[in-house]
Design a protein around this motif. Structure first.
Motif, short mmCIF file in Angstrom:
data_model
loop_
_atom_site.label_atom_id
_atom_site.label_comp_id
_atom_site.label_asym_id
_atom_site.label_seq_id
_atom_site.Cartn_x
_atom_site.Cartn_y
_atom_site.Cartn_z
N SER A 132 20.13 16.22 31.52
CA SER A 132 19.04 15.29 31.78
C SER A 132 17.80 15.96 32.37
O SER A 132 16.70 15.41 32.29
CB SER A 132 19.51 14.16 32.71
OG SER A 132 19.82 14.68 33.99
N ARG A 179 12.24 17.50 29.94
CA ARG A 179 11.95 16.10 30.27
C ARG A 179 10.68 15.60 29.59
O ARG A 179 10.65 14.49 29.04
CB ARG A 179 11.81 15.94 31.79
CG ARG A 179 13.14 15.90 32.53
CD ARG A 179 12.91 15.65 34.01
NE ARG A 179 14.16 15.51 34.72
CZ ARG A 179 14.23 15.36 36.03
NH1 ARG A 179 13.14 15.34 36.77
NH2 ARG A 179 15.41 15.22 36.62
N GLU A 216 10.51 12.52 26.85
CA GLU A 216 9.72 11.32 27.09
C GLU A 216 8.73 11.08 25.96
O GLU A 216 8.51 9.94 25.54
CB GLU A 216 9.01 11.43 28.44
CG GLU A 216 9.96 11.32 29.62
CD GLU A 216 9.27 11.56 30.94
OE1 GLU A 216 8.05 11.81 30.94
OE2 GLU A 216 9.96 11.48 31.99
N THR A 259 16.60 8.27 27.24
CA THR A 259 15.17 8.13 27.52
C THR A 259 14.54 7.09 26.59
O THR A 259 13.67 6.32 27.01
CB THR A 259 14.47 9.49 27.34
OG1 THR A 259 15.14 10.48 28.12
CG2 THR A 259 13.02 9.43 27.81
#
Length: 266
Positions: A73, A77, A81, A107
């Protein structure tokens, strides 16, 4: 060429040949020795290559390596996104969709708050938790049963059986790796069977995979590149990868990541 694109080229070459030399990369990329060394530093800090004298060697995990959800995770990132925001635009109100397990699909689930009337089927505990907390009273969330994997996916005969009776408008699939030949893969044999059942339940397949997934090959194939109606990736994807996906998949969508001008020039 942007820093992310250079790094993607370097990583792809390292994985293809096993090692890269700074001198060769300077010529190939048309940049300075210092720029190449900075790119190698970035890749080494992410655990993707190991720096050696004069270059770097590839670090490719075993085809059965399966990091946990928390470990995955924190990777890429910004890319995840951006991919999720772009993919969310493919979801129409009132449709039935499938979302596989994975941090990129998780996400995406977080980006669906404003889409009304959805029926969402998932084999991901993490995705189900996100969807359950959304303020959408007209939303239906179906969580398959099954055996839990390190990535918080529910897999096995129970999950497969529940998916085989469903008919979904779109399936959003997260993958461990994608490559020319093996296609979209996973390091978990049982999860691949469950993911294939999810893919077969959908009329349209959308694969979500950031640029670092290119060249990674898990032990089991979920689907061929040609089976994807849409692949959503980010702008760090190399030209070679783009060409392959454009040729084999139905459509390639590239999400632009928001980064500072300083990071772009680094």
């Amino acid at each position: 060429m942007l820093a992310r694109q250079r790094q993607a080229v370097i990583l792809e070459e390292a994985r293809r040949t096993g090692a890269v030399r700074v001198s060769d990369l300077v010529v190939r990329l048309g940049v300075s020795d210092m720029t190449v060394r900075r790119d190698l530093d970035v890749l080494a800090s992410r655990g993707l290559v190991e720096k050696v004298y004069g270059g770097a060697t590839s670090i490719v995990g075993k085809s059965t390596d399966e990091p946990g959800f928390e470990a995955k995770s924190v990777r890429q990132r910004a890319q995840k996104e951006a991919i999720a925001a772009l993919a969310a635009g493919l979801v129409r109100p009132g449709t039935a969709i499938g979302i596989s397990a994975g941090t990129t699909t998780w996400t995406l689930a977080r980006a669906l708050d404003e889409v009304p009337g959805l029926t969402i089927v998932t084999n991901s505990i993490q995705v189900a938790d996100v969807l359950r907390g959304a303020n959408q009273p007209d939303r239906t969330v179906v969580l398959t049963g099954g055996v839990r994997t390190p990535s918080d996916a529910l897999v096995g005969p129970v999950a497969v059986q529940s998916l085989r009776s469903l008919h979904l408008d779109v399936v959003f699939l997260g993958v461990h790796g994608m490559a020319d030949g093996p296609g979209f893969t996973t390091p978990n044999l049982t999860e691949s069977e469950t993911d294939r059942a999810l893919v077969e339940a959908g009329r349209k397949l959308v694969v979500l995979a950031d640029h670092t997934k290119w060249g990674i090959v898990g032990i089991s194939t979920i689907a061929g590149l040609e089976e994807a109606d849409v692949v959503v990736s980010d702008d760090g994807l190399s030209d070679n990868a783009r060409e392959t996906l454009i040729e084999q998949a139905g459509e390639l969508m590239i999400a632009e990541t928001a980064e500072t001008a300083e990071a772009e020039e680094a």
